[in-house]
Enzyme design. Structure first.
Site, PDB file in Angstrom:
ATOM      1  N   CYS A  75      -3.672  27.818 -28.098  1.00 33.14           N
ATOM      2  CA  CYS A  75      -3.689  26.637 -28.946  1.00 33.14           C
ATOM      3  C   CYS A  75      -3.897  25.402 -28.078  1.00 33.14           C
ATOM      4  CB  CYS A  75      -2.358  26.543 -29.692  1.00 33.14           C
ATOM      5  SG  CYS A  75      -2.268  25.145 -30.809  1.00 33.14           S
ATOM      6  N   HIS A 114      -4.789  30.487 -38.319  1.00 31.22           N
ATOM      7  CA  HIS A 114      -4.124  29.709 -37.254  1.00 31.22           C
ATOM      8  C   HIS A 114      -4.201  28.209 -37.590  1.00 31.22           C
ATOM      9  CE1 HIS A 114      -3.419  28.808 -32.761  1.00 31.22           C
ATOM     10  NE2 HIS A 114      -3.711  27.634 -33.297  1.00 31.22           N
ATOM     11  N   GLU A 115      -5.391  27.741 -37.962  1.00 26.55           N
ATOM     12  CA  GLU A 115      -5.567  26.311 -38.265  1.00 26.55           C
ATOM     13  C   GLU A 115      -4.857  25.940 -39.561  1.00 26.55           C
ATOM     14  OE1 GLU A 115      -6.518  24.600 -35.906  1.00 26.55           O
ATOM     15  OE2 GLU A 115      -7.367  26.243 -34.749  1.00 26.55           O
ATOM     16  N   HIS A 119      -1.345  25.155 -38.993  1.00 25.69           N
ATOM     17  CA  HIS A 119      -1.106  23.824 -38.426  1.00 25.69           C
ATOM     18  C   HIS A 119      -0.821  22.783 -39.505  1.00 25.69           C
ATOM     19  CE1 HIS A 119      -1.516  23.923 -34.117  1.00 25.69           C
ATOM     20  NE2 HIS A 119      -2.673  24.554 -34.150  1.00 25.69           N
TER      21      HIS A 119
HETATM   22 ZN    ZN Z   1      -3.518  25.642 -32.641  1.00 29.60          ZN
END
Ligand code: ZN
Length: 173
Positions: free
Chosen positions: A99, A141-142, A145
């Protein structure tokens, strides 16, 4: 323009991001800068909270497999505004993730092999698209966030234990 990144320990990375209410020049400029930042830091995805904007917005780099079966990043990308995960498969894949907000830390995460997402693009058009394999990993993953979730939260317990001292040292800095 490359934007300054928010690093692990910054509270913005743990906040649930707000919806984007209007796609205006400010948003278009932010997205252009996020894309610059992603390519200049060799990232394959970036979410707005990582550049200090708590907004439901992220970009991924489209990936392709070469003849040897290795993943490569392309110069194509996809913008997701106010994304919603519609469905995902029970089948999972496992990749070592990293990341931009937690440099030099990697660890294996299992995520669904297939994901279907609805989002708005930069032209204000809503789209529904399926992503598989590594691209599904990146999208999820995004998407994490913008919900204040980091990949280290999803790492396998054994792996997480190994990086714990590194994380503590990182937070102190
Ligand atoms: Zn990330």
């Amino acid at each position: 323009m490359k934007l300054p990144l928010a690093y692990y320990g910054d509270p913005i990375l743990r906040k649930k991001a707000a919806r984007v209410e209007e796609i205006n020049d400010e948003i278009r400029e932010l997205v252009a800068n996020m894309i610059d930042t992603m390519y200049q830091t060799d990232g394959i995805g970036i979410a707005a909270p990582q550049v200090h904007h708590s907004l439901a917005l992220f970009v991924i780099c489209r990936m392709y497999k070469d003849e040897e079966g290795r993943w490569n990043s392309s110069d194509k990308n996809q913008v997701f505004i106010n994304p919603k995960i519609i469905s995902y498969s029970d089948e999972k894949t496992r990749y070592s993730e990293g990341c931009l907000s937690i440099p030099k830390i990697n660890g294996y995460v299992s995520r669904p092999f297939k994901v279907v997402v609805t989002a708005t693009d930069l032209d204000g058009q809503e789209f529904t698209k399926e992503f598989t394999d590594l691209e599904a990993h990146i999208v999820l993953h995004e998407n994490d966030h913008i919900n204040g979730v980091l990949f280290i939260d999803r790492m396998e317990a054994k792996e997480r234990k190994l990086i714990e001292p590194k994380l503590r040292a990182f937070k102190k800095k």
